[in-house]
Design a protein around this motif. Structure first.
Motif, PDB file in Angstrom:
ATOM      1  N   UNK A 131      16.886  51.730   5.865  1.00  0.00           N
ATOM      2  CA  UNK A 131      18.177  52.036   5.889  1.00  0.00           C
ATOM      3  C   UNK A 131      19.142  51.102   6.700  1.00  0.00           C
ATOM      4  N   UNK A 132      18.325  50.896   7.805  1.00  0.00           N
ATOM      5  CA  UNK A 132      19.308  49.931   8.763  1.00  0.00           C
ATOM      6  C   UNK A 132      18.831  48.497   8.399  1.00  0.00           C
ATOM      7  N   UNK A 133      17.435  48.317   8.019  1.00  0.00           N
ATOM      8  CA  UNK A 133      17.114  46.769   7.740  1.00  0.00           C
ATOM      9  C   UNK A 133      17.650  46.130   6.370  1.00  0.00           C
ATOM     10  N   UNK A 134      18.092  47.139   5.588  1.00  0.00           N
ATOM     11  CA  UNK A 134      18.831  46.714   4.152  1.00  0.00           C
ATOM     12  C   UNK A 134      19.987  46.114   4.447  1.00  0.00           C
ATOM     13  N   UNK A 135      20.892  46.502   5.333  1.00  0.00           N
ATOM     14  CA  UNK A 135      22.009  46.101   5.931  1.00  0.00           C
ATOM     15  C   UNK A 135      21.749  44.552   6.708  1.00  0.00           C
ATOM     16  N   UNK A 136      21.045  45.014   7.903  1.00  0.00           N
ATOM     17  CA  UNK A 136      20.893  43.757   8.838  1.00  0.00           C
ATOM     18  C   UNK A 136      20.194  42.516   8.343  1.00  0.00           C
ATOM     19  N   UNK A 137      19.443  42.870   7.296  1.00  0.00           N
ATOM     20  CA  UNK A 137      18.740  41.756   6.778  1.00  0.00           C
ATOM     21  C   UNK A 137      19.418  41.321   5.421  1.00  0.00           C
ATOM     22  N   UNK A 138      20.463  41.847   5.231  1.00  0.00           N
ATOM     23  CA  UNK A 138      20.785  41.537   3.860  1.00  0.00           C
ATOM     24  C   UNK A 138      20.384  41.467   2.755  1.00  0.00           C
ATOM     25  N   UNK A 139      19.263  42.660   2.505  1.00  0.00           N
ATOM     26  CA  UNK A 139      18.434  42.748   1.328  1.00  0.00           C
ATOM     27  C   UNK A 139      19.196  42.915  -0.293  1.00  0.00           C
ATOM     28  N   UNK A 155      14.650  63.226  -0.305  1.00  0.00           N
ATOM     29  CA  UNK A 155      15.599  63.381  -1.087  1.00  0.00           C
ATOM     30  C   UNK A 155      16.917  62.927  -0.267  1.00  0.00           C
ATOM     31  N   UNK A 156      16.953  63.425   1.015  1.00  0.00           N
ATOM     32  CA  UNK A 156      18.161  63.250   1.696  1.00  0.00           C
ATOM     33  C   UNK A 156      18.384  61.649   2.020  1.00  0.00           C
ATOM     34  N   UNK A 157      17.119  60.896   2.188  1.00  0.00           N
ATOM     35  CA  UNK A 157      17.220  59.535   2.400  1.00  0.00           C
ATOM     36  C   UNK A 157      17.282  58.669   1.332  1.00  0.00           C
ATOM     37  N   UNK A 158      16.982  59.148   0.086  1.00  0.00           N
ATOM     38  CA  UNK A 158      17.229  58.475  -1.319  1.00  0.00           C
ATOM     39  C   UNK A 158      18.819  58.639  -1.417  1.00  0.00           C
ATOM     40  N   UNK A 159      19.411  59.730  -1.137  1.00  0.00           N
ATOM     41  CA  UNK A 159      20.979  60.123  -1.571  1.00  0.00           C
ATOM     42  C   UNK A 159      21.541  59.262  -0.569  1.00  0.00           C
ATOM     43  N   UNK A 160      21.136  59.106   0.873  1.00  0.00           N
ATOM     44  CA  UNK A 160      22.175  58.163   1.733  1.00  0.00           C
ATOM     45  C   UNK A 160      21.632  56.770   1.438  1.00  0.00           C
ATOM     46  N   UNK A 161      20.593  56.269   0.907  1.00  0.00           N
ATOM     47  CA  UNK A 161      20.494  54.776   0.538  1.00  0.00           C
ATOM     48  C   UNK A 161      21.432  54.580  -0.662  1.00  0.00           C
ATOM     49  N   UNK A 162      21.575  55.567  -1.894  1.00  0.00           N
ATOM     50  CA  UNK A 162      22.392  55.364  -2.674  1.00  0.00           C
ATOM     51  C   UNK A 162      23.795  55.383  -2.565  1.00  0.00           C
ATOM     52  N   UNK A 163      24.231  56.242  -1.664  1.00  0.00           N
ATOM     53  CA  UNK A 163      25.708  56.448  -1.094  1.00  0.00           C
ATOM     54  C   UNK A 163      25.756  55.181  -0.552  1.00  0.00           C
ATOM     55  N   UNK A 164      25.040  54.622   0.501  1.00  0.00           N
ATOM     56  CA  UNK A 164      25.674  53.400   1.459  1.00  0.00           C
ATOM     57  C   UNK A 164      25.673  52.283   0.385  1.00  0.00           C
ATOM     58  N   UNK A 165      24.991  52.029  -0.789  1.00  0.00           N
ATOM     59  CA  UNK A 165      24.867  50.877  -1.404  1.00  0.00           C
ATOM     60  C   UNK A 165      25.621  50.868  -2.712  1.00  0.00           C
ATOM     61  N   UNK A 166      26.011  52.297  -3.191  1.00  0.00           N
ATOM     62  CA  UNK A 166      26.938  52.387  -4.218  1.00  0.00           C
ATOM     63  C   UNK A 166      25.821  52.432  -5.584  1.00  0.00           C
TER      64      UNK A 166
END
Length: 179
Positions: A131-139, A155-166
């Motif tokens: 979740x952090x690396x996806x932003x910091x490393x511009x994945x 489930x909560x991590x998938x939801x957060x990743x989906x919400x973070x990145x739309x």
């Protein structure tokens, strides 16, 4: 000493350990917060959450040793050298028994290992770090989706990743591909 006090002391010890390296400090603070949030949402016990939070704070502790020994800090080198460094910081901080220390070190030694993930704490640490690396490393969006589909299970991590990145949910994505 309460567990929260112990974790606060560990956080301060790791900030001191990485002193002057603000990006790395910011990284482990964010990984810790995501790991705690996911761990609570996924129903970890107090003991599991305590160990996970400590591992999240310490997960990249092997970076400096890897750079000194090998001239780079690949995930493999972090996993190799991290546990010994973690033991030093944990001993200095206090508040961790032998079983907790062993589990924290095991998690550090596997925080870049994405195969054979069977325990919740290991999976959550991988998810929080990504979740952090996806932003910091511009994945790329494609890379984020691939990682989500291949590694994420909480489930909560998938939801957060989906919400973070739309992003759409896994099921919506699957349905879109089949239409």
């Amino acid at each position: 000493m309460t567990r929260q006090t112990t974790l606060a002391r560990l956080m301060r010890a790791m900030i001191k350990y990485d002193g002057g390296d603000v990006p790395r400090i910011q990284h482990f603070v964010k990984v810790h917060d995501f790991a705690r949030t996911i761990g609570v949402a996924e129903g970890l016990t107090d003991e599991e959450l305590f160990v996970l939070e400590a591992a999240a704070i310490l997960h990249d502790v092997g970076i400096h040793a890897a750079e000194a020994k090998y001239g780079n800090c690949t995930g493999r080198y972090q996993e190799e050298l991290g546990p010994a460094e973690a033991r030093k910081v944990l001993a200095e901080t206090g508040g961790f028994d032998e079983a907790q220390t062993e589990r924290i070190c095991w998690l550090i030694a596997h925080h870049h290992t994405y195969t054979g993930v069977v325990s919740k704490d290991h999976r959550i640490l991988l998810e929080a770090d990504f979740l952090v690396n996806s932003f910091e490393d511009q994945v790329s969006k494609e890379g984020i989706i691939a990682f989500r589909e291949n590694v994420f299970r909480s489930e909560s991590a998938i939801s957060m990743l989906n919400d973070m990145w739309g992003l759409s949910s896994l099921q919506e994505n699957h349905n879109e591909q089949n239409n």
